[in-house]
Design an enzyme around this catalytic site. Structure first.
Site, short mmCIF file in Angstrom:
data_model
loop_
_atom_site.label_atom_id
_atom_site.label_comp_id
_atom_site.label_asym_id
_atom_site.label_seq_id
_atom_site.Cartn_x
_atom_site.Cartn_y
_atom_site.Cartn_z
N ASP A 122 30.26 35.73 21.57
CA ASP A 122 31.47 35.11 21.03
C ASP A 122 31.20 33.79 20.33
O ASP A 122 31.66 33.56 19.21
CB ASP A 122 32.48 34.91 22.16
CG ASP A 122 33.72 34.18 21.71
OD1 ASP A 122 34.38 34.68 20.79
OD2 ASP A 122 34.03 33.11 22.25
N ASP A 148 28.49 30.78 24.15
CA ASP A 148 28.29 31.44 25.44
C ASP A 148 27.69 32.82 25.22
O ASP A 148 27.32 33.18 24.10
CB ASP A 148 29.62 31.53 26.19
CG ASP A 148 30.74 32.16 25.36
OD1 ASP A 148 30.44 32.81 24.33
OD2 ASP A 148 31.93 32.01 25.73
N TYR A 184 41.07 34.46 25.97
CA TYR A 184 41.69 34.90 24.71
C TYR A 184 42.95 35.70 25.02
O TYR A 184 42.98 36.92 24.90
CB TYR A 184 40.71 35.74 23.89
CG TYR A 184 39.61 34.93 23.23
CD1 TYR A 184 39.85 34.23 22.05
CD2 TYR A 184 38.34 34.84 23.79
CE1 TYR A 184 38.85 33.47 21.45
CE2 TYR A 184 37.33 34.10 23.20
CZ TYR A 184 37.60 33.41 22.02
OH TYR A 184 36.61 32.67 21.42
N GLU A 202 31.48 23.59 19.09
CA GLU A 202 31.12 24.99 19.27
C GLU A 202 31.53 25.78 18.03
O GLU A 202 32.48 25.41 17.33
CB GLU A 202 31.81 25.56 20.51
CG GLU A 202 31.26 26.92 20.94
CD GLU A 202 31.77 27.33 22.32
OE1 GLU A 202 31.18 28.25 22.92
OE2 GLU A 202 32.76 26.75 22.81
#
Length: 486
Positions: A76, A79, A228, A468
């Protein structure tokens, strides 16, 4: 002229020239190449021969807990979890950009790489769709994964696989995956029609599954909703339906939209959870191309609501999207650039739709040309690529200054190829997460979350809201960069 006034004029001229030179120096072709390299760095499974050399094979037993093969796909973000819902959106927007700007990709010799990135994701989803009404939607879970800082090649965290099915529905994730398959089938239609047919068959099955067994997916897979969560599934129904119509010209799918009568309303953003602006844009495209058989006023309503999204975004509305002092669109503090790249895909695509018939956009009483729309898109992409108050490119590996402590497990630790010794769950935090040193590996093309509303950015691994780079940032950006790289 008085000396202070002269100095002030010269100062303004210097600033103007700086921005003009910075604007002219942005290499969109290089950024396009790097935006696709990013996907190679995010690959899970048995790796093919690829340009990103520091990655190795990983997660080769994914799906084994349920006796199936769920290897492949993409991690994703920083991670090592495979979240199906946002990844499907990434693949849909990647496919959309390929469809809209195919010739630009051809001219830059990047169509092959773009299709490779799309196929890697679609092949994983084909594995995950094991039966007409069964779809695996996640491998790994964010809680146990985030407790460790490990290279994907070293993972010792659980790789539990989660699914939706007739008894445990997930209309949103099934609908989004259907949209991804349908859009990808268009992208592959010329180069691999047999593969396109396979994708289209799966798209139709998933659409039916989403329609027959209704429910929000986190009610079936609670662990997914912790990271999510879906706000509903009506948008994914329509997103899948309009892509299926685009792929097949089968009026059954537009009848579905007409029967519902829900056009989504005026939205404030376009994202992995809110697809309405995407639906409105594709409806508008097909309306311009005269693909609809009737003159249903509903199609005009879709278009009007899309325009009411675009005008405030380009600062021509009555309630405009917030702008930072440095000229960055600002939506939210957590990964703001995901909303920028998706909105710019909408605007770039619609600009070309308008240009194809010599039309313009009306924002209240102001006329906006397709060229002006592209200029705005360019200004936002330029900001991402370094034309900003920090002088920093927010695409890793692009330009001379970019985030070097990007929040990413694999990039922050030695390559498995140079140091094959196991780096344990907690060792990774102690030795690498908290290290002041730059990441030893550069994940070229990753677009980070970006600065705050005042253009401030902290380049630290712990600053995951800003540093990120999830796949949803790059999916829509590929097409936008292809459009600019002319």
């Amino acid at each position: 002229m008085a000396l202070p006034n002269l100095l002030l004029l010269l100062c303004f001229q210097c600033i103007f020239l700086f921005f003009i030179q910075s604007h002219a120096s942005v290499d969109y072709s290089q950024a396009l190449t790097k935006s696709l390299l990013f996907f190679e760095g995010q690959r899970s499974g048995k790796l093919p021969s690829q340009r990103i050399q520091w990655r190795g094979d990983s997660a080769l037993k994914d799906g084994s807990d349920n006796g199936i093969d769920l290897t492949g796909g993409y991690y994703d973000a920083g991670d090592n979890v495979k979240f199906g819902f946002p990844l499907a959106f990434t693949m849909t927007t990647l496919a959309w950009g390929i469809i809209e700007f195919e010739q630009n990709l051809v001219s830059k010799n990047e169509l092959g790489h773009a299709l490779e990135a799309l196929k890697w994701g679609c092949d994983y989803f084909l594995k995950a769709h094991v039966a007409p009404d069964v779809l695996y939607v996640e491998v790994g879970d964010g809680f146990t994964d985030h407790e460790c800082w490990m290279r994907p090649e070293d993972m010792t965290t659980p790789r539990t696989s989660y699914r939706v099915d007739a008894a445990h529905p997930g209309s949103d994730v099934a609908g989004e995956t259907s949209a991804a398959f349908a859009a990808a089938s268009i992208a592959f239609r010329k180069s691999d029609p047999q593969y396109a047919d396979v994708l289209l068959d799966h798209a139709k099955q998933l659409f039916q599954f989403a329609n027959d067994h209704r429910g929000i997916y986190q009610e079936s897979v609670p662990v997914a909703g912790k990271f999510y969560a879906s706000s509903g599934f009506d948008d994914e129904y329509q997103w899948a339906a309009i892509w299926l119509f685009h792929a097949t010209d089968d009026q059954t799918y537009t009848d579905y939209l007409a029967d519902l009568g829900n056009t989504g309303g005026v939205r404030s953003l376009f994202s992995w959870d809110d697809k309405w602006v995407g639906v409105q844009t594709i409806v508008s495209k097909l309306k311009i191309e005269k693909k609809f058989d009737d003159q249903n006023p509903l199609w005009d309503k879709y278009e009007s609501e899309m325009v009411q999204f675009i005008c405030p975004t380009i600062q021509r509305g009555s309630n405009n999207v917030q702008m930072s002092p440095g000229g960055m669109l600002w939506w939210q503090p957590w990964n703001n650039f995901q909303y920028t790249t998706s909105a710019m895909l909408v605007i770039a695509a619609h600009a070309d739709h308008l240009a194809s018939v010599g039309a313009t956009l009306m924002c209240d009483s102001v006329t906006v040309t397709p060229g002006e729309l592209i200029d705005f898109v360019q200004s936002q992409v330029d900001y991402i690529l370094g034309v900003n108050p920090q002088g920093m490119s927010y695409m890793v590996g692009f330009g001379s200054t970019y985030p070097v402590k990007f929040h990413h497990r694999g990039a922050s630790m030695p390559s498995i190829k140079s140091d094959p010794t196991l780096i344990g769950c907690k060792d990774g935090f102690e030795k690498y997460f908290y290290s002041a040193a730059p990441n030893p590996n550069v994940l070229e093309g990753a677009v980070v979350g970006g600065p705050d509303a005042k253009d401030q950015f902290e380049d630290q691994r712990y600053n995951f809201q800003q540093s990120e780079g999830p796949t949803v940032n790059n999916g829509p950006l590929v097409g936008v960069l292809a459009r600019l790289a002319v």
